[in-house]
Write a protein that holds these residues in place. Structure first.
Motif, PDB file in Angstrom:
ATOM      1  N   PRO A   1       4.019   7.922   3.050  1.00 34.18           N
ATOM      2  CA  PRO A   1       3.581   7.583   4.407  1.00 34.18           C
ATOM      3  C   PRO A   1       3.115   6.138   4.481  1.00 34.18           C
ATOM      4  O   PRO A   1       2.752   5.530   3.471  1.00 34.18           O
ATOM      5  N   GLY A   2       3.125   5.583   5.682  1.00 28.59           N
ATOM      6  CA  GLY A   2       2.480   4.301   5.882  1.00 28.59           C
ATOM      7  C   GLY A   2       1.004   4.454   5.552  1.00 28.59           C
ATOM      8  O   GLY A   2       0.405   5.495   5.814  1.00 28.59           O
ATOM      9  N   GLY A   3       0.411   3.422   4.964  1.00 29.69           N
ATOM     10  CA  GLY A   3      -0.983   3.525   4.567  1.00 29.69           C
ATOM     11  C   GLY A   3      -1.161   4.180   3.214  1.00 29.69           C
ATOM     12  O   GLY A   3      -2.280   4.537   2.843  1.00 29.69           O
ATOM     13  N   ASP A   4      -0.061   4.357   2.459  1.00 30.23           N
ATOM     14  CA  ASP A   4      -0.204   4.931   1.117  1.00 30.23           C
ATOM     15  C   ASP A   4      -1.056   3.998   0.262  1.00 30.23           C
ATOM     16  O   ASP A   4      -1.124   2.791   0.483  1.00 30.23           O
TER      17      ASP A   4
ATOM     18  N   LEU B   1      -1.370  -1.444  11.772  1.00 28.61           N
ATOM     19  CA  LEU B   1      -1.962  -0.140  11.498  1.00 28.61           C
ATOM     20  C   LEU B   1      -1.047   0.635  10.540  1.00 28.61           C
ATOM     21  O   LEU B   1      -0.230   1.446  10.958  1.00 28.61           O
ATOM     22  N   PRO B   2      -1.176   0.366   9.251  1.00 28.90           N
ATOM     23  CA  PRO B   2      -0.255   0.997   8.295  1.00 28.90           C
ATOM     24  C   PRO B   2      -0.306   2.513   8.327  1.00 28.90           C
ATOM     25  O   PRO B   2       0.692   3.178   8.081  1.00 28.90           O
ATOM     26  N   GLU B   3      -1.468   3.082   8.650  1.00 29.39           N
ATOM     27  CA  GLU B   3      -1.573   4.540   8.658  1.00 29.39           C
ATOM     28  C   GLU B   3      -0.739   5.164   9.773  1.00 29.39           C
ATOM     29  O   GLU B   3      -0.451   6.361   9.757  1.00 29.39           O
ATOM     30  N   GLU B   4      -0.318   4.352  10.747  1.00 29.44           N
ATOM     31  CA  GLU B   4       0.480   4.879  11.844  1.00 29.44           C
ATOM     32  C   GLU B   4       1.968   4.558  11.700  1.00 29.44           C
ATOM     33  O   GLU B   4       2.767   4.906  12.563  1.00 29.44           O
ATOM     34  N   SER B   5       2.332   3.884  10.626  1.00 28.22           N
ATOM     35  CA  SER B   5       3.738   3.519  10.461  1.00 28.22           C
ATOM     36  C   SER B   5       4.550   4.719  10.015  1.00 28.22           C
ATOM     37  O   SER B   5       4.031   5.707   9.515  1.00 28.22           O
ATOM     38  N   ALA B   6       5.854   4.616  10.199  1.00 28.45           N
ATOM     39  CA  ALA B   6       6.749   5.704   9.800  1.00 28.45           C
ATOM     40  C   ALA B   6       6.806   5.796   8.276  1.00 28.45           C
ATOM     41  O   ALA B   6       6.676   4.792   7.578  1.00 28.45           O
ATOM     42  N   PRO B   7       6.997   7.006   7.737  1.00 32.31           N
ATOM     43  CA  PRO B   7       7.176   7.150   6.290  1.00 32.31           C
ATOM     44  C   PRO B   7       8.407   6.376   5.823  1.00 32.31           C
ATOM     45  O   PRO B   7       9.348   6.161   6.590  1.00 32.31           O
ATOM     46  N   VAL B   8       8.381   5.947   4.569  1.00 31.29           N
ATOM     47  CA  VAL B   8       9.521   5.227   4.017  1.00 31.29           C
ATOM     48  C   VAL B   8       9.968   5.889   2.716  1.00 31.29           C
ATOM     49  O   VAL B   8       9.174   6.515   2.005  1.00 31.29           O
ATOM     50  N   ALA B   9      11.252   5.753   2.408  1.00 33.88           N
ATOM     51  CA  ALA B   9      11.798   6.266   1.157  1.00 33.88           C
ATOM     52  C   ALA B   9      11.637   5.199   0.081  1.00 33.88           C
ATOM     53  O   ALA B   9      11.973   4.034   0.299  1.00 33.88           O
ATOM     54  N   VAL B  10      11.074   5.593  -1.043  1.00 31.14           N
ATOM     55  CA  VAL B  10      10.899   4.672  -2.168  1.00 31.14           C
ATOM     56  C   VAL B  10      11.490   5.318  -3.413  1.00 31.14           C
ATOM     57  O   VAL B  10      11.818   6.505  -3.422  1.00 31.14           O
ATOM     58  N   CYS B  11      11.607   4.539  -4.472  1.00 32.67           N
ATOM     59  CA  CYS B  11      12.263   5.043  -5.673  1.00 32.67           C
ATOM     60  C   CYS B  11      11.497   4.625  -6.916  1.00 32.67           C
ATOM     61  O   CYS B  11      11.092   3.465  -7.039  1.00 32.67           O
ATOM     62  N   ARG B  12      11.288   5.572  -7.814  1.00 26.88           N
ATOM     63  CA  ARG B  12      10.783   5.250  -9.159  1.00 26.88           C
ATOM     64  C   ARG B  12      12.012   5.055 -10.041  1.00 26.88           C
ATOM     65  O   ARG B  12      12.826   5.952 -10.198  1.00 26.88           O
TER      66      ARG B  12
END
Length: 210
Positions: A136-139, A153-164
């Motif tokens: 989520p935004g605000g991680d 407002l990072p806590e209100e941003s859309a979730p993003v896909a990330v990769c390990r």
């Protein structure tokens, strides 16, 4: 991105987890105490009182599982698995050192008959596979902000896909698998053929044996 890298490599929570590890070694604390401590550290980070815990703090928690397994705690492998899963869930990406400590939990658990060699092999395969997460935004480690740019407002941003990204084994990694095989052999859960198969993995993975 730089913020996340800095936090993951940072020392937040290390002193507290190091103290807890020393208490477990001395027999004055148990794994449930460790779980309470890491939860408390996370809460303090969520409240903005401290920086997010990095690999070093988590690795000390996994090391506590190694010690507890050596003391006969049958829950050690499950607790270690939960810690590594939590690291990946929140985006504090495990390093080779993390995975090798996790494998040492397996080796210690094998000596008390709580797992077999396949548990270690599963971890080695898993670490080499890229893991995709939605954060989520605000991680806590600001991966989302790094992906979408500065936001008010990072806590209100859309979730993003990330990769390990994949983490590849070294000779030391596969040596821990061989040590696990020793523990399994002592309990009748492995034998010489398993050792031969593990040694062959050095060649299959193009890892020079030492």
């Amino acid at each position: 991105l730089e913020y996340g890298k800095k936090m993951i490599a940072g020392d937040s929570g290390v002193a507290r987890m190091g103290s807890l590890l020393a208490r477990i070694r001395a027999g004055n604390a148990t794994l449930p105490d460790m779980e309470v401590e890491i939860t408390s550290i996370f809460q303090a980070a969520a409240d903005g009182l401290i920086d997010p815990p990095g690999n070093k703090a988590f690795d000390l928690g996994v090391e506590a599982c190694v010690v507890a397994a050596g003391q006969g705690d049958a829950s050690s492998l499950g607790v270690a698995r939960n810690l590594v899963s939590e690291m990946e869930r929140v985006g504090c990406w495990p390093s080779l050192a993390t995975f090798e400590t996790y494998l040492r939990v397996v080796a210690a658990a094998a000596r008390i008959g709580e797992c077999d060699i396949t548990d270690g092999e599963v971890i080695v395969r898993y670490m080499q596979t890229a893991q995709h997460r939605v954060l989520p935004g605000g991680d806590m480690y600001r991966h989302a902000e790094a992906m979408i740019g500065d936001i008010a407002l990072p806590e209100e941003s859309a979730p993003v896909a990330v990769c390990r990204v994949p983490v590849f084994p070294e000779a030391s990694t596969l040596n821990i698998l061989l040590d696990t095989c020793v523990g399994c052999t002592q309990n009748g859960l492995a034998g010489p053929r398993d050792a031969v198969r593990l040694v062959r993995q050095f060649g299959e993975l193009r890892v020079p044996p030492n």
